[in-house]
Design an enzyme around this catalytic site. Structure first.
Site, PDB file in Angstrom:
ATOM      1  N   ALA A 193       3.199  -0.789   4.683  1.00 52.00           N
ATOM      2  CA  ALA A 193       2.897  -0.920   5.902  1.00 52.00           C
ATOM      3  C   ALA A 193       2.345  -2.398   6.628  1.00 52.00           C
ATOM      4  CB  ALA A 193       1.818   0.097   6.354  1.00 52.00           C
TER       5      ALA A 193
ATOM      6  N   ASN B 272       8.180  -5.744  -0.981  1.00 48.69           N
ATOM      7  CA  ASN B 272       7.980  -4.628  -0.224  1.00 48.69           C
ATOM      8  C   ASN B 272       6.656  -4.511   0.240  1.00 48.69           C
ATOM      9  OD1 ASN B 272       7.906  -2.103   1.171  1.00 48.69           O
ATOM     10  ND2 ASN B 272       9.084  -0.834  -0.525  1.00 48.69           N
TER      11      ASN B 272
ATOM     12  N   HIS C  58      12.834  -2.746   1.533  1.00 51.64           N
ATOM     13  CA  HIS C  58      12.096  -1.391   1.978  1.00 51.64           C
ATOM     14  C   HIS C  58      13.043  -0.263   1.285  1.00 51.64           C
ATOM     15  CE1 HIS C  58       9.332  -3.276   4.827  1.00 51.64           C
ATOM     16  NE2 HIS C  58      10.466  -4.052   5.232  1.00 51.64           N
ATOM     17  N   LEU C  59      12.500   0.617   0.734  1.00 53.50           N
ATOM     18  CA  LEU C  59      13.180   2.013   0.481  1.00 53.50           C
ATOM     19  C   LEU C  59      14.064   2.887   1.261  1.00 53.50           C
ATOM     20  CD1 LEU C  59      10.420   3.149  -2.036  1.00 53.50           C
ATOM     21  CD2 LEU C  59      12.574   2.381  -2.598  1.00 53.50           C
ATOM     22  N   SER C  60      12.941   2.893   2.626  1.00 49.55           N
ATOM     23  CA  SER C  60      13.519   3.591   3.607  1.00 49.55           C
ATOM     24  C   SER C  60      14.147   2.312   4.591  1.00 49.55           C
ATOM     25  CB  SER C  60      12.633   4.429   4.255  1.00 49.55           C
ATOM     26  OG  SER C  60      11.620   3.632   5.019  1.00 49.55           O
TER      27      SER C  60
ATOM     28  N   ARG D 135       7.500   0.811  13.548  1.00 48.16           N
ATOM     29  CA  ARG D 135       8.259   0.209  12.026  1.00 48.16           C
ATOM     30  C   ARG D 135       9.235  -0.666  12.440  1.00 48.16           C
ATOM     31  NH1 ARG D 135       6.034   3.415   7.897  1.00 48.16           N
ATOM     32  NH2 ARG D 135       5.453   5.659   8.737  1.00 48.16           N
TER      33      ARG D 135
ATOM     34  N   GLU E 262      12.792  -9.502   1.421  1.00 50.56           N
ATOM     35  CA  GLU E 262      11.790  -8.416   2.047  1.00 50.56           C
ATOM     36  C   GLU E 262      12.631  -7.257   1.676  1.00 50.56           C
ATOM     37  OE1 GLU E 262      11.347  -8.404   6.008  1.00 50.56           O
ATOM     38  OE2 GLU E 262      10.612  -6.568   6.165  1.00 50.56           O
TER      39      GLU E 262
ATOM     40  N   ARG F 267       4.957  10.969  -2.721  1.00 49.11           N
ATOM     41  CA  ARG F 267       4.717  10.514  -1.292  1.00 49.11           C
ATOM     42  C   ARG F 267       6.170  10.936  -0.332  1.00 49.11           C
ATOM     43  NH1 ARG F 267       4.678   4.219   1.011  1.00 49.11           N
ATOM     44  NH2 ARG F 267       4.215   5.025   3.272  1.00 49.11           N
TER      45      ARG F 267
ATOM     46  N   PRO G  14       0.843  -1.129  -0.164  1.00 43.43           N
ATOM     47  CA  PRO G  14      -0.031   0.086   0.124  1.00 43.43           C
ATOM     48  C   PRO G  14       0.857   1.402   0.025  1.00 43.43           C
ATOM     49  CG  PRO G  14      -0.380  -1.200   2.229  1.00 43.43           C
ATOM     50  CD  PRO G  14       0.581  -2.117   1.216  1.00 43.43           C
ATOM     51  N   ASN G  15       0.284   2.244  -0.634  1.00 41.47           N
ATOM     52  CA  ASN G  15       0.764   3.765  -0.698  1.00 41.47           C
ATOM     53  C   ASN G  15       1.979   3.646  -1.661  1.00 41.47           C
ATOM     54  OD1 ASN G  15      -1.175   4.872   0.748  1.00 41.47           O
ATOM     55  ND2 ASN G  15       0.043   3.679   2.677  1.00 41.47           N
TER      56      ASN G  15
END
Ligand code: DQA
Length: 148
Positions: free
Chosen positions: A77, A74, A100-102, A111, A98, A18, A10-11
């Site tokens: 959330a 990814n 993640h960008l951040s 998180r 898995e 964003r 999501p998002n």
């Protein structure tokens, strides 16, 4: 050619606009192009998808299990609370990384928990688009090791 599902939660369809200070200015389409180029270098094909819908994401994970396809995921959330996603991924039949960008470990406390990490081969986080490139490299290496 081996196909890798690159699944985005999501998002992530909002990338580019964003929170660019967190996620950068590249759009999801830019990210897809980048992943396709990396995959081609590695002799892989990608099937790149994004959804805001947990049920849709679960259906894609089930599809990957049935087709024995590796996944770069990814979970966005959903990472932090979706036990349904954890359970679906526990049925996997091919490598899972898995991504993640951040770097969630440096952000808000909610998180810091990943319910996905324990069912993944590994996690790459904090490098922006490079996280996906590294994840695809890991998938290529794992697929080689497992003869896939
Ligand atoms: C994210 C990190 C998550 O905590 C967040 O909910 C996202 C994106 C990342 O790629 O950095 O939506 O998965």
């Amino acid at each position: 050619m081996r196909t890798v599902l690159v699944l985005n939660g999501p998002n992530l369809g909002r990338l580019g606009s964003r929170e660019p200070e967190v996620y950068g200015t590249q759009t999801l389409a830019d990210l897809e192009r980048d992943c396709a180029a990396t995959a081609a270098e590695l002799g892989l094909a990608i099937d790149f998808r994004q959804t805001d819908d947990e049920a849709q994401l679960l259906a894609w994970v089930h599809e990957a299990a049935d087709r024995r396809l590796p996944i770069v995921l990814n979970p966005a959330a959903f990472t932090h609370y979706s036990y349904a996603l954890h359970d679906a991924l526990a049925m996997r039949t091919a490598p899972l990384v898995e991504v993640h960008l951040s770097n969630p470990a440096t952000r808000e406390v909610f998180r810091h928990t990943s319910v996905v990490a324990s069912v993944a081969d590994g996690t790459v986080a904090g490098f922006g688009v490079l996280s996906y490139q590294l994840a695809l490299r890991a998938i290529a290496a794992l697929a080689e090791q497992t003869g896939g």
